[in-house]
Structure formats: C-alpha cells, structure tokens
Design a protein around this motif. Structure first.
Motif, short mmCIF file in Angstrom:
data_model
loop_
_atom_site.label_atom_id
_atom_site.label_comp_id
_atom_site.label_asym_id
_atom_site.label_seq_id
_atom_site.Cartn_x
_atom_site.Cartn_y
_atom_site.Cartn_z
N LEU A 126 0.83 -1.20 0.00
CA LEU A 126 0.00 0.00 0.00
C LEU A 126 0.87 1.26 0.00
O LEU A 126 0.57 2.24 -0.70
N LYS A 127 1.97 1.22 0.76
CA LYS A 127 2.89 2.36 0.77
C LYS A 127 3.44 2.63 -0.62
O LYS A 127 3.50 3.78 -1.07
N ASN A 128 3.86 1.56 -1.27
CA ASN A 128 4.43 1.72 -2.61
C ASN A 128 3.39 2.24 -3.60
O ASN A 128 3.69 3.11 -4.43
N ALA A 129 2.16 1.71 -3.50
CA ALA A 129 1.11 2.14 -4.42
C ALA A 129 0.74 3.60 -4.18
O ALA A 129 0.41 4.33 -5.12
N ALA A 130 0.81 4.01 -2.92
CA ALA A 130 0.46 5.41 -2.59
C ALA A 130 1.59 6.36 -2.93
O ALA A 130 1.40 7.57 -2.92
N GLY A 131 2.76 5.78 -3.29
CA GLY A 131 3.92 6.65 -3.48
C GLY A 131 4.24 7.35 -2.18
O GLY A 131 4.53 8.53 -2.15
N GLU A 132 4.12 6.57 -1.08
CA GLU A 132 4.28 7.17 0.24
C GLU A 132 5.63 7.84 0.37
O GLU A 132 6.66 7.30 -0.01
N THR A 133 5.61 9.02 0.92
CA THR A 133 6.84 9.75 1.15
C THR A 133 7.59 9.16 2.33
O THR A 133 6.99 8.65 3.27
N ALA A 134 8.90 9.23 2.24
CA ALA A 134 9.74 8.80 3.35
C ALA A 134 10.87 9.80 3.48
O ALA A 134 11.23 10.47 2.53
#
Length: 454
Positions: A126-134
């Motif tokens: 889900l993080k990858n799909a959301a393009g989650e910022t880190a």
C-alpha cells in the motif's frame, strides 16, 4: 430511505463477508437520484476510487473497492475488514484492478488515510502504491567547504541572494546505509537525489508537508538547494538560506538546528529480510528537529557572505579597520554604527551567551558617541560666540538630535543668534566694567569685605 447521509468516526468490526455490497451500492444510487444531503461526499468516502468522470456514470462498474457500511439512519462507518479487503484488491489479490496509475495512487492514498485513522502500520504494498513519502536525515559537521560542492548549472546565486544583507550557504551530508527505521539506503538512491538537485533543484521547508498536501500546496521555502555531489559513500547538498529566513540563520549559527530530512518517494526492494531503498524521488530537503526518524545527516559547512569580500576571506579586525575608514571619511556616522549594533546585540547575546560583554561594549560605545557629540557642539559654539556665559546660554537653548552633523549644529546656532531679544541678552555679557584705581579701589574692596561680613 435516509434523506441525509453523514460520515462518522465510528469503526465497525462486523464480518465484511456478511455485508451485502450490492444493497450498499443500491442505497447510495437511490440517494444520488433523490439528491439526498451529503450523498456525493459519502459515495467518495465509501469507495476507494471512482473511475468515471461523474458519479452517475455506471456506478456498478466504476465505484470500486468499498470499505464502509451505511446504517439505516444514513450514518457511514468504516469497516475494518472492508479496509483490509480493499487493500488486497488494490494489490491484485483477486485480479489486477482495471485502474490507471493515477487512480491506483488515489485509491492507495484514500486507504492509507484510514490506516492512519486506525493507527495501524500499512502494508508495504500500500505504501508503494500510494507513493508514500519517506524521509532521510542529514547533520552539520566540518569536512566539506561550501565551494567544494559544485553549483548546479541552473542556479543563479546572485539572484537568490539579491537584497540579502546577511546571506548564508550551508552544506549537509548524508551517508549511504541504514536509516533509523531500518531501511538500507543504497548509493544508487542517494545518487538519484544528487541528480535531482543538479538537474532542477529542490526546495527546503521548516518540517515536512503532509503527504496528502504534496499535490496541492507549496509552502514558502526557507532554503534553496542549488548544488550536490556524491563522494566516498556520502551525498553532499549545498543550499542557500532564503533572505526571509533570519530565524533559521540564527538557529543554524547557534547549532540549535543542525539536521535536515530528505522528503520523497522511495522505491523499495525486499532482500534477505532487509528493506533496500534502490531508487528515490525527492520532493524537498527540509529542516527538522533533532532526533527525528530518517538517515543520519549533518551540516558540514556554513558559508556567510559577510566573511567574503572581493573573493578573499577577511577577519573581523580588517572589517573594523575598514569601518573606521568609512567613519573618518564621513561616509557613515558613529551614531549610525551604534544604532546598528544596538539592534544586533540581542542576536549576539543569544548566540554566544556573552550578555555582560555585549552590554559593556554597548555602554562604552554610547559613552564615546555622547562625548564626541558634546565636543562637536562646544567647538561649533566657540566658533560663533565669545565668552563662557554667552556660550553656556546658547548651548542651553540648543535642541538638536544626537546624530546631528557639525553643519546642522552651526545652522541651529545661527537661528538662535538671529533673534533680537537673544542678541540683546548675549550683548550684556560683553559690557566691560571700568577699571577701579586708587581710593575707589579701596572703597570697592572695603565694601566687598563688608558685604561678605553681613
């Protein structure tokens, strides 16, 4: 049929398999047809994404990944099992969802919001799909000078520093390796960040944006990252602190702030139980409080333009010498210098803690200015008025500012002397008494003695 639909904070733990999704959709379709209050917002909340341009376009096909229940009173509640099922559907648990890249990202961010609502750690898919910022952190040490980091070809330092009387540049470093959250940042990922700065630059803010605000907001930058390089396993980033960020300059000088955090979208790979960051799309390099999660970072150099004159470094003694020359040449007055120091002393107190020294320096300067001003007045009066009493009278009548020049003082004296009443009063101080001789002198002496006895 409810006439009003309301999104609530309630969480349902009911079995998602027992929820009739067709009945759920029919209730919402009927509400849309009847124009029920709040229905459009509710539909976009119940489903992770709407594929059609309009809600009315083929709901049975375009409203996808439901994860809420609708109660009889119109209240909408998040179903925990429905959320998990939607995440699995987005990841292709049953079949690859027929969504565009942007629709997948929209759906993932919608579902991520619910994970934060439930205070749950979202799955990596889900993080990858959301393009989650880190974020990746960086710190200020001393092994790289500002000019050692190349300037990007697009950067115009002169324009960035225009109008800034106290410009500042900084260099921060970040090594390849593990972050505080256990992710392994590869050299390739850091080199991608370096490339982004050199190709187009990055803004720097005070703290990170919220991920959901990245697409729609642009905070005012406090730093402009204008150069970068990768060397010996470390990435170095060169930035110009913005003219408007005086507080940040003071914090950096005093080392109260000394870490930045690179904010962006990582590409992750799992290998032997490790999470490797193999690519990175940076969005900003932001100043953050100490101890935040991310890579260890350091500010390695601080460059200030007041240390560089004509391309050569100049120490404070040489600056004082030049300042004295300007005062002697009357390009600037001592009073102006004191005025500037007065406004700056508080900064030096905060930075160095030398409160008593700063106050003593200020007091000494003020006394010196007062003495010079007094002498300037006395010299001007003596040049125009004879006699101590007359000079004292004129001095008492003067009302001039502390930074008045010799010419201004002379002008004020001329105004006083042009007044007929004042001229008459001053004239009396010039009437000479006749000399006293012989018996008259004795009388005067006796008389004076007698008066003293009384």
């Amino acid at each position: 049929m409810p006439t009003k639909f309301t999104i609530t904070e309630t969480i349902s733990n009911a079995d998602w398999g027992s929820v009739d999704k067709t009945a759920l959709r029919n209730i919402l379709v009927q509400g849309l047809e009847e124009g029920a209050e709040g229905i459009r917002e509710v539909i976009r909340e119940v489903y992770a994404v709407i594929r059609g341009e309009n809600l009315e376009d083929a709901p049975s096909q375009n409203w996808v990944m439901p994860h809420h229940e609708v109660r009889e009173n119109g209240n909408v509640v998040l179903n925990r099992g429905g959320l998990i099922a939607a995440v699995q559907a987005l990841a292709g648990a049953r079949a690859e969802p027929n969504l565009t890249t942007e629709q997948k990202r929209t759906a993932a961010r919608h579902l991520m919001r619910h994970y934060r609502q439930l205070e749950l750690e979202p799955p990596e898919s889900l993080k990858n799909a959301a393009g989650e910022t880190a974020s990746v952190q960086a710190v200020v040490s001393g092994e790289m000078a500002v000019n050692d980091v190349p300037l990007a070809s697009w950067a115009d330092l002169e324009a960035l520093k225009a109008g800034d009387s106290n410009p500042m540049e900084v260099v921060v470093e970040i090594p390849a390796g593990k972050s505080k959250r256990g992710w392994n940042y590869t050299p390739e990922a850091l080199q991608k960040i370096v490339g982004e700065v050199m190709s187009q630059g990055l803004p720097g803010f005070l703290g990170h944006q919220k991920p959901e605000d990245v697409d729609s907001q642009f905070p005012i930058p406090v730093t402009h990252w204008v150069g970068a390089k990768y060397e010996n396993g470390k990435a170095y980033f060169r930035g110009v602190v913005d003219k408007a960020a005086d507080d940040l300059k003071r914090w950096i000088k005093s080392k109260a702030v000394r870490t930045v955090s690179i904010f962006g979208i990582p590409k992750l790979q799992q290998s032997a139980g490790e999470t490797n960051v193999v690519d990175y799309k940076p969005l900003s390099i932001d100043w953050t409080p100490l101890g935040r999660a991310g890579m260890d970072t350091a500010v390695v150099a601080i460059g200030e333009m007041d240390e560089i004159i004509g391309g050569e470094k100049m120490d404070w003694k040489e600056l004082v010498k030049q300042l004295k020359q300007k005062i002697d040449a009357k390009e600037v007055s001592v009073a102006q210098v004191v005025g500037e120091l007065d406004s700056e002393l508080l900064k030096y107190k905060e930075i160095f803690g030398e409160i008593s020294i700063a106050e003593e320096a200020k007091k000494a300067m003020e006394e010196k200015v007062a003495a010079e001003h007094e002498k300037l007045i006395d010299d001007a009066i003596k040049g125009k008025v004879s006699g101590e009493m007359a000079q004292a009278l004129v001095k008492k009548m003067l009302n001039i500012p502390k930074d008045a020049t010799k010419e201004q003082i002379a002008g004020e004296i001329n105004k006083i002397l042009q007044d007929d009443i004042i001229k008459e009063a001053i004239g009396k101080f010039y009437v000479d008494k006749p000399p006293i001789i012989g018996d008259e002198k004795q009388k005067q002496t006796s008389l004076r003695t007698k008066r003293q006895a009384i």
